[in-house]
Design an enzyme around this catalytic site. Sequence first.
Site, PDB file in Angstrom:
ATOM      1  N   CYS A  13       0.861  -1.187   0.000  1.00  0.00           N
ATOM      2  CA  CYS A  13       0.000   0.000   0.000  1.00  0.00           C
ATOM      3  C   CYS A  13       0.895   1.234   0.000  1.00  0.00           C
ATOM      4  CB  CYS A  13      -0.863  -0.023   1.253  1.00  0.00           C
ATOM      5  SG  CYS A  13       0.151  -0.034   2.733  1.00  0.00           S
ATOM      6  N   HIS A  41       4.935  -5.417   8.949  1.00  0.00           N
ATOM      7  CA  HIS A  41       4.851  -6.805   9.403  1.00  0.00           C
ATOM      8  C   HIS A  41       5.157  -7.778   8.269  1.00  0.00           C
ATOM      9  CE1 HIS A  41       2.302  -5.771  13.183  1.00  0.00           C
ATOM     10  NE2 HIS A  41       3.587  -5.746  13.413  1.00  0.00           N
ATOM     11  N   HIS A  73       2.937   1.791  11.537  1.00  0.00           N
ATOM     12  CA  HIS A  73       1.821   1.595  12.475  1.00  0.00           C
ATOM     13  C   HIS A  73       1.638   2.767  13.427  1.00  0.00           C
ATOM     14  CE1 HIS A  73       3.627  -2.381  11.600  1.00  0.00           C
ATOM     15  NE2 HIS A  73       2.375  -2.689  11.367  1.00  0.00           N
ATOM     16  N   HIS A 123      -2.216  -5.024  19.091  1.00  0.00           N
ATOM     17  CA  HIS A 123      -1.732  -4.538  17.794  1.00  0.00           C
ATOM     18  C   HIS A 123      -1.073  -3.170  18.003  1.00  0.00           C
ATOM     19  CE1 HIS A 123      -1.651  -3.110  13.662  1.00  0.00           C
ATOM     20  NE2 HIS A 123      -1.870  -4.363  13.281  1.00  0.00           N
ATOM     21  N   GLU A 125      -0.703  -0.568  16.247  1.00  0.00           N
ATOM     22  CA  GLU A 125      -1.481   0.623  15.869  1.00  0.00           C
ATOM     23  C   GLU A 125      -2.467   0.976  16.998  1.00  0.00           C
ATOM     24  OE1 GLU A 125      -3.123   0.253  11.829  1.00  0.00           O
ATOM     25  OE2 GLU A 125      -4.742   1.520  12.572  1.00  0.00           O
ATOM     26  N   CYS A 192      -8.597   1.656   5.998  1.00  0.00           N
ATOM     27  CA  CYS A 192      -7.937   2.433   4.952  1.00  0.00           C
ATOM     28  C   CYS A 192      -8.293   1.913   3.557  1.00  0.00           C
ATOM     29  CB  CYS A 192      -6.429   2.474   5.168  1.00  0.00           C
ATOM     30  SG  CYS A 192      -5.587   1.042   4.537  1.00  0.00           S
ATOM     31  N   SER A 222       1.322 -10.229  10.256  1.00  0.00           N
ATOM     32  CA  SER A 222       0.550  -9.214   9.538  1.00  0.00           C
ATOM     33  C   SER A 222      -0.949  -9.450   9.697  1.00  0.00           C
ATOM     34  CB  SER A 222       0.936  -9.246   8.054  1.00  0.00           C
ATOM     35  OG  SER A 222      -0.017  -8.537   7.308  1.00  0.00           O
ATOM     36  N   ASN A 224      -3.421  -7.641   8.490  1.00  0.00           N
ATOM     37  CA  ASN A 224      -4.217  -7.449   7.270  1.00  0.00           C
ATOM     38  C   ASN A 224      -4.126  -8.671   6.364  1.00  0.00           C
ATOM     39  OD1 ASN A 224      -2.619  -6.738   4.617  1.00  0.00           O
ATOM     40  ND2 ASN A 224      -1.463  -5.790   6.279  1.00  0.00           N
ATOM     41  N   SER A 265       1.857  -5.469   3.308  1.00  0.00           N
ATOM     42  CA  SER A 265       3.289  -5.332   3.597  1.00  0.00           C
ATOM     43  C   SER A 265       4.127  -6.379   2.850  1.00  0.00           C
ATOM     44  CB  SER A 265       3.508  -5.438   5.107  1.00  0.00           C
ATOM     45  OG  SER A 265       2.751  -6.493   5.647  1.00  0.00           O
TER      46      SER A 265
HETATM   47  S1  SF4 Z   1      -3.086   2.313   7.080  1.00  0.00           S
HETATM   48 FE1  SF4 Z   1      -1.654   0.610   6.962  1.00  0.00          FE
HETATM   49  S2  SF4 Z   1      -2.442  -0.679   5.295  1.00  0.00           S
HETATM   50 FE2  SF4 Z   1      -3.426   1.345   5.101  1.00  0.00          FE
HETATM   51  S3  SF4 Z   1      -2.143   2.535   3.664  1.00  0.00           S
HETATM   52 FE3  SF4 Z   1      -1.422   2.970   5.756  1.00  0.00          FE
HETATM   53  S4  SF4 Z   1       0.220   1.489   6.137  1.00  0.00           S
HETATM   54 FE4  SF4 Z   1      -0.954   0.755   4.394  1.00  0.00          FE
END
Ligand code: SF4
Length: 284
Positions: A13, A41, A73, A123, A125, A192, A222, A224, A265
Amino acid sequence: MIRVKRAAKYGFCSGVRVASLKSRKFAATGRSAAILGQVVHNERVVEEMEGLGLRTATSLDDITESTVVFSAHGVPPSYHRRARDRGLEVLDTTCKFVYDIHHEARDAAAGGAHLVFMGDPAHREVVGYTHDLPAGSYHIVRGVEDARVVEWGAYPSIRVFYQTTLNAEDFEEAVRWIEAANPSTRRADTICYATKENQEAARALAGDPEVDVVLVVGGKLSANTLHLWEITSALKPSHLIQGAEDLRPEWFADARCVGLTAGASTPDAVVTEVEQAVQEMAVG
Ligand code: SF4
């Protein structure tokens, strides 16, 4: 001959691309730095960073290098002050979508809302969003079981945030429970764009009648990538792998078409290696 069909959208991403680019540019200066936690990750990316001289550290207190890298994160806001107090320079690679949640949560709290973060309390984040908040000003909800045990009606208003890479469907029941208990609940749309696009494409790939089996490529830490696997495995036999070394020939015994997707990632090179290995298996 096995056909490999890639998802219409998968892999890196914008946030991970920027974090990786900033880290590489820094490494090229030859200065020393440690990354607090994995920069993203994905074990392959972490190894590459270590090869460039960017060590992974588990705590700010362990950092002896001159610079600390904060990963995509994000970190609790207080970590910036702690880093400065220790005389460290900061290379901040926090994704802009993560910062959006920090800012929106701060504003919602200032407006009197009780904050709810959907996701895993461990996590990084989520730790970044909650670590500095006063106890009692927020909840972290992992699912409907967590939602059921809170008196939501006691709060004048509630703002719900999703950790950026969740599969929103997994949390729908929990959010509905909160909304039913407190009509002054508002959801912030914080999953996102990259996560949504990768998830939609993974769902379409697994739902494609031509695809017999799906491979989801990504790091074992990871979240996601795991959510992509949850989505595809509800529709087709699916395997979560870190790279070509994890492939098993028996998965493809009756397959004519293999679907391929990857977490946000996962470097493109790893996806290509997996595709080539699947095709070689078919030839072999
Ligand atoms: S929030 Fe995480 S998955 Fe979404 S664009 Fe940002 S780094 Fe990438």
